[in-house]
Motif scaffolding. Structure first.
Motif, PDB file in Angstrom:
ATOM      1  N   ASN A 168       0.791  -1.230   0.000  1.00  0.00           N
ATOM      2  CA  ASN A 168       0.000   0.000   0.000  1.00  0.00           C
ATOM      3  C   ASN A 168       0.822   1.280   0.000  1.00  0.00           C
ATOM      4  O   ASN A 168       0.267   2.375  -0.142  1.00  0.00           O
ATOM      5  N   GLU A 214       2.940   2.761  -2.029  1.00  0.00           N
ATOM      6  CA  GLU A 214       2.946   3.611  -3.227  1.00  0.00           C
ATOM      7  C   GLU A 214       1.621   4.371  -3.352  1.00  0.00           C
ATOM      8  O   GLU A 214       1.611   5.564  -3.683  1.00  0.00           O
ATOM      9  N   LYS A 215       0.519   3.682  -3.077  1.00  0.00           N
ATOM     10  CA  LYS A 215      -0.788   4.333  -3.137  1.00  0.00           C
ATOM     11  C   LYS A 215      -0.889   5.432  -2.083  1.00  0.00           C
ATOM     12  O   LYS A 215      -1.405   6.528  -2.341  1.00  0.00           O
ATOM     13  N   ALA A 243       1.361   8.450  -3.240  1.00  0.00           N
ATOM     14  CA  ALA A 243       0.718   9.226  -4.298  1.00  0.00           C
ATOM     15  C   ALA A 243      -0.489   9.983  -3.762  1.00  0.00           C
ATOM     16  O   ALA A 243      -0.747  11.138  -4.144  1.00  0.00           O
ATOM     17  N   GLY A 244      -1.229   9.339  -2.844  1.00  0.00           N
ATOM     18  CA  GLY A 244      -2.391  10.008  -2.270  1.00  0.00           C
ATOM     19  C   GLY A 244      -2.015  11.232  -1.456  1.00  0.00           C
ATOM     20  O   GLY A 244      -2.739  12.238  -1.453  1.00  0.00           O
ATOM     21  N   ASP A 294      -1.351  13.961  -3.922  1.00  0.00           N
ATOM     22  CA  ASP A 294      -2.601  14.439  -4.506  1.00  0.00           C
ATOM     23  C   ASP A 294      -3.426  15.241  -3.519  1.00  0.00           C
ATOM     24  O   ASP A 294      -4.229  16.106  -3.915  1.00  0.00           O
ATOM     25  N   GLU A 334      -6.168  15.612  -7.245  1.00  0.00           N
ATOM     26  CA  GLU A 334      -6.144  14.378  -8.007  1.00  0.00           C
ATOM     27  C   GLU A 334      -6.064  14.689  -9.495  1.00  0.00           C
ATOM     28  O   GLU A 334      -6.736  15.597  -9.987  1.00  0.00           O
TER      29      GLU A 334
END
Length: 398
Positions: free
Chosen positions: A176, A178-179, A182-183, A186, A191
């Motif tokens: 998880n 990387e998600k 990135a989140g 963002d 986004e």
């Protein structure tokens, strides 16, 4: 010449300030503004020789994203050259995607590469190839009420997160991280749109790049000039912000300006990575040159008059250039966009350079930079292969 007082600020920064130093952007610009003559434009009389059409000057704000602003400006000029209506592209879309890729690389390298806002000219081309492009109006990166980029908090938090991932408290990486990373980006920048409407048509970033921008990434080449590698070969440019370890093509020092001259004459502009922390670079005056007399040897009167009129320059050799790079006197401070050629009242030629610090200087965001400065302080240039003279292109095997 010696390093200026602000040089240490740049050593880990890349093309104008990493996130660790993002807060200093405005102070840097202000210090460069103050390096000016009493009558800053009266002593220079410039006549344009070539002035290629380009899009409006932008302002990168308090972010180290000059590499993205300069190279996206370059892509916009490529659209003009190809007969297309230019679109102001989202610089922060390119930067956002580079930050994601940089974070992945950071973890793979166990934290042994540079983090922060900084990047390289090729990053924009690489992100364009993988992620496409988005108009600036569809992705501003201003996600929480700010009017200009302000990346220091985001940089500090994302860096801390990646350091925690590298320390690996679980013993193995989760699926998880990387998600989550990135989140976090963002949450600051917004986004990225999977689809968006532009001038009455719906696009994805990939279809917009293909159908509207229309460049082919493989048509572009990045070059530099260093004597510790064979000329007309490729090498990995060893600067902190080359986090992707891309290679550049090596040419002799005089061919850097020969290539730029040829490109401009044929209608090709050039993205330019360079060092702007010299006392002879004045954002306010819009002039950069290489004084024949070292700045530290100047009297107070000579220093005050540095930009009062054209002054004699030092002649730059391959050895002088190499020594400055090896001694950290030349670092990858900043990215800008070369859009033309001009001459002063004495006939000396200067490149017309588009910056990304807004329009607050004496030439509304542009500068006049001598060829000697470009020979001395360039870390890389990027351009369409069609702008390279035939003889040099053949030596490079293009």
């Amino acid at each position: 010449m010696t390093k200026s007082l602000i040089k240490p600020l740049f050593l880990a920064s890349g093309l104008l300030l990493s996130s660790a130093f993002g807060y200093a952007q405005d102070n840097l610009v202000n210090s460069l503004k103050n390096n000016q003559s009493a009558n800053s434009t009266a002593g220079f009389k410039f006549t344009d020789i070539i002035n290629l059409e380009n899009t409006p000057v932008q302002n990168q704000g308090s972010s180290g994203t000059c590499w993205s602003y300069s190279t996206n400006s370059f892509l916009e000029s490529e659209m003009i050259r190809m007969g297309k209506k230019p679109v102001v592209l989202s610089q922060i879309y390119s930067a956002r995607n580079a930050y994601v890729e940089k974070g992945i690389n950071y973890v793979r390298m166990h934290g042994a590469v540079t983090l922060g806002d900084g990047g390289a000219l090729h990053d924009v081309i690489n992100m364009y190839r993988k992620y496409g492009a988005v108009p600036q109006i569809n992705y501003t990166g201003l996600n929480y009420g700010t009017k200009k980029n302000k990346f220091a908090e985001m940089g500090a938090i994302t860096s801390a997160m990646l350091e925690a991932v590298v320390k690996n408290a679980n013993g193995t990486l989760t699926p998880n991280w990387e998600k989550a990373y990135a989140g976090m980006i963002d949450s600051y920048l917004g986004e990225v749109p999977k689809k968006f409407d532009y001038q009455g048509k719906t696009y994805t970033p990939q279809t917009f790049a293909k159908e509207v921008v229309g460049i082919k990434p493989d048509d572009y080449i990045e070059l530099s000039s260093f004597s510790d590698h064979p000329f007309y070969s490729k090498f990995t440019l060893l600067v902190p912000d080359n986090w992707s370890f891309d290679q550049v093509s090596n040419v002799p020092i005089n061919e850097i300006t020969e290539i730029i001259d040829n490109a401009l004459k044929k209608g090709y502009s050039v993205a330019w990575a360079t060092d702007v922390s010299e006392k002879s670079f004045s954002y306010k005056n819009g002039v950069a040159y290489v004084p024949a007399k070292a700045a530290e040897d100047m009297t107070a009167e000579e220093t005050a008059a540095m930009f009062s009129e054209p002054k004699p320059e030092m002649e730059i050799t391959q050895e002088i250039r190499q020594t400055a790079f090896d001694n950290y006197q030349t670092t990858d401070d900043h990215g800008m966009h070369i859009v033309g050629l001009a001459k002063d009242q004495n006939g000396r030629e200067y490149y017309i350079v588009k910056n990304s610090w807004g329009v607050t200087n004496d030439y509304k965001g542009y500068l006049y930079v001598t060829k000697n400065y470009v020979k001395y302080k360039t870390t890389a240039i990027l351009l369409h292969k069609g702008g390279i003279p035939g003889a040099i292109s053949k030596k490079l095997g293009l």
